[in-house]
Design a protein around this motif. Structure first.
Motif, mmCIF file in Angstrom:
data_model
loop_
_atom_site.group_PDB
_atom_site.id
_atom_site.type_symbol
_atom_site.label_atom_id
_atom_site.label_comp_id
_atom_site.label_asym_id
_atom_site.label_seq_id
_atom_site.Cartn_x
_atom_site.Cartn_y
_atom_site.Cartn_z
ATOM 1 N N UNK A 1 16.704 3.761 14.657
ATOM 2 C CA UNK A 1 15.332 3.583 15.078
ATOM 3 C C UNK A 1 14.244 3.739 14.030
ATOM 4 N N UNK A 2 14.713 3.793 12.854
ATOM 5 C CA UNK A 2 13.593 3.674 11.585
ATOM 6 C C UNK A 2 13.021 2.373 11.484
ATOM 7 N N UNK A 3 13.743 1.153 11.948
ATOM 8 C CA UNK A 3 12.897 -0.108 11.570
ATOM 9 C C UNK A 3 12.081 -0.318 12.668
ATOM 10 N N UNK A 4 12.061 0.518 13.674
ATOM 11 C CA UNK A 4 10.866 0.357 14.807
ATOM 12 C C UNK A 4 9.831 1.727 14.840
ATOM 13 N N UNK A 5 10.050 2.479 13.916
ATOM 14 C CA UNK A 5 9.267 3.522 13.898
ATOM 15 C C UNK A 5 8.010 3.318 13.071
ATOM 16 N N UNK A 6 6.986 3.523 13.655
ATOM 17 C CA UNK A 6 5.749 3.518 13.141
ATOM 18 C C UNK A 6 5.393 4.300 11.603
ATOM 19 N N UNK A 7 5.821 5.480 11.772
ATOM 20 C CA UNK A 7 5.822 6.145 10.538
ATOM 21 C C UNK A 7 6.502 5.467 9.163
ATOM 22 N N UNK A 8 8.016 5.109 9.571
ATOM 23 C CA UNK A 8 8.650 4.644 8.634
ATOM 24 C C UNK A 8 8.131 3.307 8.102
ATOM 25 N N UNK A 9 7.529 2.440 9.045
ATOM 26 C CA UNK A 9 6.864 1.191 8.649
ATOM 27 C C UNK A 9 5.731 1.202 7.777
ATOM 28 N N UNK A 10 4.905 2.333 8.253
ATOM 29 C CA UNK A 10 3.751 2.810 7.432
ATOM 30 C C UNK A 10 4.261 3.026 5.971
ATOM 31 N N UNK A 11 5.187 4.045 5.931
ATOM 32 C CA UNK A 11 5.820 4.388 4.570
ATOM 33 C C UNK A 11 6.268 3.043 3.705
ATOM 34 N N UNK A 12 6.805 2.150 4.461
ATOM 35 C CA UNK A 12 7.339 0.893 3.796
ATOM 36 C C UNK A 12 6.218 0.147 2.982
ATOM 37 N N UNK A 13 5.286 0.089 3.734
ATOM 38 C CA UNK A 13 3.956 -0.661 3.397
ATOM 39 C C UNK A 13 3.221 -0.188 2.272
ATOM 40 N N UNK A 14 3.688 1.158 1.494
ATOM 41 C CA UNK A 14 3.310 1.721 0.537
ATOM 42 C C UNK A 14 3.905 1.250 -0.780
ATOM 43 N N UNK A 15 5.010 0.558 -0.580
ATOM 44 C CA UNK A 15 5.884 0.330 -1.709
ATOM 45 C C UNK A 15 5.074 -0.700 -2.716
ATOM 46 N N UNK A 16 4.468 -1.698 -2.161
ATOM 47 C CA UNK A 16 3.857 -2.703 -3.184
ATOM 48 C C UNK A 16 2.419 -2.115 -3.917
ATOM 49 N N UNK A 17 1.854 -1.047 -3.232
ATOM 50 C CA UNK A 17 0.814 -0.266 -4.229
ATOM 51 C C UNK A 17 1.646 0.232 -5.419
ATOM 52 N N UNK A 18 2.827 0.638 -5.348
ATOM 53 C CA UNK A 18 3.395 1.496 -6.353
ATOM 54 C C UNK A 18 4.380 0.307 -7.173
ATOM 55 N N UNK A 19 4.293 -0.866 -6.765
ATOM 56 C CA UNK A 19 5.105 -2.003 -7.420
ATOM 57 C C UNK A 19 6.405 -1.721 -7.409
ATOM 58 N N UNK A 20 6.887 -1.490 -6.092
ATOM 59 C CA UNK A 20 8.477 -0.919 -5.820
ATOM 60 C C UNK A 20 8.998 -1.881 -4.688
ATOM 61 N N UNK A 21 10.331 -2.197 -5.298
ATOM 62 C CA UNK A 21 10.847 -2.822 -4.030
ATOM 63 C C UNK A 21 11.681 -2.260 -3.120
ATOM 64 N N UNK A 22 12.449 -2.588 -1.944
ATOM 65 C CA UNK A 22 13.073 -1.649 -1.269
ATOM 66 C C UNK A 22 14.488 -2.457 -0.990
ATOM 67 N N UNK A 23 15.576 -1.426 -1.340
ATOM 68 C CA UNK A 23 16.956 -1.775 -0.971
ATOM 69 C C UNK A 23 17.312 -1.803 0.343
ATOM 70 N N UNK A 24 17.707 -2.752 1.031
ATOM 71 C CA UNK A 24 17.893 -2.725 2.363
ATOM 72 C C UNK A 24 19.420 -2.635 2.784
#
Length: 302
Positions: free
Chosen positions: A140-163
């Motif tokens: 359920x992570x990829x449809x979870x609003x909290x998880x998606x909100x956290x994901x959207x913080x990555x560019x702020x810190x210049x970080x990528x996401x290993x999927x």
């Protein structure tokens, strides 16, 4: 078919350091319980071991990827930075953060106080029928609003996401990638094409095609011998051919996945076989240099 030369100053964008002291789950798979096989031979894998393996393929830079560190997430990054400062490996760090947590922004900031920090991996691979192939308790992570909100913080810190996902998750993942164009995604282990039935390979191809439509995702070609103990060029050829053709040379990176893949092969043999397949597929030396070095340098900002 060109005969490709070993890459000078190659980059390995996916490996781990560990021991039961730092990763207490290792003892649980010492004899069984992991798709790659018993971990007894790789329970202790330190920077000295990695450097010796990496030297057999001219690797001079690398990316360490988190793997269920036993302590606090930022402590792992601190530990790895100290190792790198003394040894030169790893050059980049992909750390852990739970993107659903309210304090995730401060955790990301804490990771980023260390100069080698480059990205986050929260393993979200969930298989619907095989419990051994699950790294998380639900899908359920990829449809979870909290998880998606956290994901959207990555560019702020210049970080990528290993999927890290399984084939049945690829279509949902494609939508996540589409909705987050400012996040650089790295698909781990080619999306795990581990079942060779016609239907399974077709599903993998459809998922890879869906993901590849988005310019902000690259793929790491690694981990094949976790599932194929008798891996060889004949097994790898059609998988690598489709993955590279679909994502393009500019978005593919070959990686060792050591020490997991060390259970079923030697470093130079594994990377050397990948290189041979590239030659068999007609790729040039310049193409190989992209996939074994330049793409990782660019995507992980090494």
């Amino acid at each position: 078919m060109p005969s490709l030369q070993k890459i000078e100053n190659a980059v390995d964008p996916h490996h781990h350091f560990w021991s039961p002291k730092t990763h207490d789950w290792l003892e649980k798979v010492a004899e069984s319980g992991h798709p790659a096989g018993p971990f007894r031979s790789v329970l202790n894998y330190h920077v000295e071991d990695y450097a010796q393996d990496a030297a057999t393929f001219n690797v001079t830079k690398s990316v360490h990827v988190q793997a269920h560190f036993s302590g606090e997430p930022v402590e792992e990054t601190k530990w790895l930075q100290e190792i790198s400062d003394k040894s030169g490996f790893p050059t980049g760090i992909v750390a852990y953060a739970d993107l659903t947590k309210p304090d995730v922004d401060s955790v990301l900031a804490a990771h980023c106080q260390y100069s080698n920090m480059r990205g986050i991996r929260q393993m979200i691979d969930y298989h619907p029928t095989n419990e051994q192939w699950r790294q998380c308790p639900h899908d359920k992570f990829m449809t979870d609003d909290a998880w998606l909100t956290g994901l959207q913080l990555l560019p702020k810190h210049n970080l990528s996401f290993d999927m890290q996902i399984h084939v049945p998750q690829m279509q949902v993942a494609s939508e996540v990638v589409r909705r987050n164009p400012n996040v650089q995604f790295m698909l781990n282990h080619a999306g795990f094409p581990y079942t060779f039935t016609d239907d399974a390979i077709q599903s993998w191809k459809e998922g890879m095609s869906a993901l590849s439509r988005h310019d902000n995702i690259a793929v790491k070609l690694s981990g094949f011998n976790m599932y194929y103990k008798e891996w060889n060029k004949q097994v790898l050829h059609p998988l690598l051919e489709y993955a590279i053709n679909t994502f393009s040379v500019g978005r593919c990176m070959f990686a060792s996945n050591f020490p997991v893949d060390k259970i079923n092969g030697k470093y130079a043999d594994l990377l050397g076989t990948y290189l041979e397949v590239c030659g068999d597929l007609g790729y040039s030396q310049a193409n190989a240099e992209q996939m074994f070095r330049d793409n990782a340098l660019r995507l992980y900002r090494l």
